[in-house]
Design an enzyme around this catalytic site. Structure first.
Site, PDB file in Angstrom:
ATOM      1  N   ALA A 274      -6.226   3.362   1.729  1.00  0.00           N
ATOM      2  CA  ALA A 274      -5.098   4.256   1.424  1.00  0.00           C
ATOM      3  C   ALA A 274      -4.856   4.445  -0.063  1.00  0.00           C
ATOM      4  O   ALA A 274      -3.978   5.231  -0.444  1.00  0.00           O
ATOM      5  CB  ALA A 274      -3.829   3.713   2.075  1.00  0.00           C
ATOM      6  N   ALA A 275      -5.612   3.768  -0.900  1.00  0.00           N
ATOM      7  CA  ALA A 275      -5.286   3.744  -2.332  1.00  0.00           C
ATOM      8  C   ALA A 275      -5.293   5.139  -2.955  1.00  0.00           C
ATOM      9  O   ALA A 275      -4.366   5.509  -3.683  1.00  0.00           O
ATOM     10  CB  ALA A 275      -6.257   2.831  -3.067  1.00  0.00           C
ATOM     11  N   GLY A 276      -6.327   5.919  -2.694  1.00  0.00           N
ATOM     12  CA  GLY A 276      -6.429   7.234  -3.313  1.00  0.00           C
ATOM     13  C   GLY A 276      -5.321   8.176  -2.892  1.00  0.00           C
ATOM     14  O   GLY A 276      -4.731   8.887  -3.723  1.00  0.00           O
ATOM     15  N   ASP A 277      -5.021   8.209  -1.596  1.00  0.00           N
ATOM     16  CA  ASP A 277      -3.969   9.104  -1.114  1.00  0.00           C
ATOM     17  C   ASP A 277      -2.601   8.690  -1.640  1.00  0.00           C
ATOM     18  O   ASP A 277      -1.782   9.543  -1.996  1.00  0.00           O
ATOM     19  CB  ASP A 277      -3.963   9.129   0.415  1.00  0.00           C
ATOM     20  CG  ASP A 277      -5.166   9.869   0.987  1.00  0.00           C
ATOM     21  OD1 ASP A 277      -5.746  10.704   0.271  1.00  0.00           O
ATOM     22  OD2 ASP A 277      -5.530   9.610   2.147  1.00  0.00           O
TER      23      ASP A 277
END
Length: 329
Positions: A274-277
């Site tokens: 989930a880091a990028g989003d």
């Protein structure tokens, strides 16, 4: 502003004059993720037994909208433009988005296509294999933008990704920029042949990771110096600002007013999906509040770091209080 036909719809969203236009708009994909956890991934022709499974919201458009809505709370309207099928998965996606506080007035039901799905297998080592079925996401077109024109015209930031057809992305960027919104592009998944010139011309802020940067400008940055070279190349392509994400090695940013490097936050990461989003959600929220790019990137980096401390996609999005606390460390 930062310097920087398908099938006929069975539901046509309309503006309610009593509900304010959203400040932040995500135009993109909506999936349901079906994840199976097993000791090993199956080989060709092999059937294996999984130990458990999970279902959840997915798709970069939906994930970024949901994460932004959780961060913003009631202080800021966050809406999503896209399509789901008239099926149980579409109902699940709507319910999940609503729980996060996402405005779904411009999320249309597609009578001719199912809801997008991601079939994910994860083994005991954390290795994965993923099959994505775009379905209704791949039918998003100018008609969806026409239905959402009032929302586009009122938004401060429009978040875009590349999991819907490119013509829709280009037209969304064109309309958003013409309306005075900040156009924030997460170039994922990055095309092997790069982005068309028509899209580069409309981008205010582009936020690739290392792999995406390599596909866009032919350079895979591994440190701050290489990220600076990549950032300059991205701006030369036409983006008014570039934010180059180096994962656990930090984030580099540059625009017409300056540049900087944000060192990574110290967290215990257990899942980076989930880091990028969540990073892009934090960046959109911060920019919508009028922060300069350097401050906005630091806020976004804290959001991305906190997302790695939880499992899941949209469910890993942090609350704003968590982000503010991390920023003080």
């Amino acid at each position: 502003m930062l310097f920087v036909s398908g099938q006929v719809m069975t539901m046509v969203p309309t503006m309610n004059p009593d509900i304010p236009s959203p400040r932040i708009l995500s135009i993109g994909s909506v999936n349901i993720d079906l994840t199976a956890y097993s000791p090993a991934l199956p080989r060709a022709g092999e059937t294996i037994h999984a130990t458990r499974y999970a279902t959840g919201l997915g798709g970069k458009g939906a994930n970024q909208a949901a994460a932004c809505a959780r961060l913003a709370g009631a202080a800021c309207g966050v809406a999503l433009v896209g399509r789901v099928g008239k099926d149980a998965f579409g109902t699940q996606a709507r319910e999940s988005l609503s729980k996060f506080g996402t405005d779904c007035r411009w999320l249309s039901d597609d009578a001719g296509n199912g809801t997008g799905l991601a079939l994910i297998g994860i083994d005991a080592r954390g290795e994965n294999c993923i099959t994505v079925i775009g379905a209704s996401n791949m039918a998003v077109d100018v008609g969806d933008l026409d239905r959402a024109q009032a929302a586009i015209a009122g938004a401060r930031v429009v978040m875009l990704q590349l999991e819907i057809p490119m013509p829709a992305v280009i037209e969304a960027a064109r309309r958003a920029r013409a309306a005075g919104a900040i156009v924030l592009l997460d170039p994922a998944p990055a095309p092997h042949d790069g982005l068309p010139d028509a899209l580069w011309a409309e981008i205010d802020v582009v936020t690739p990771n290392e792999t995406e940067t390599e596909r866009l400008v032919g350079l895979r940055p591994r440190d701050a110096a290489q990220a600076a070279d990549a950032g300059a190349a991205l701006r030369a392509k036409g983006a008014r600002a570039a934010v180059v994400k180096l994962g656990a090695n930090g984030v580099y940013w540059c625009d017409a007013t300056g540049s900087g490097f944000i060192h990574p936050f110290a967290v215990t990461a257990i899942d980076t999906v989930a880091a990028g989003d969540c990073f892009n959600a934090g960046l959109a929220l911060s920019l919508s509040e009028g922060r300069p790019l350097g401050q906005a990137v630091r806020f976004a980096a804290a959001c991305g770091a906190l997302a790695t401390t939880k499992r899941g996609a949209a469910d890993a999005a942090p609350e704003r209080a968590e982000v503010e606390a991390l920023l003080l460390t």
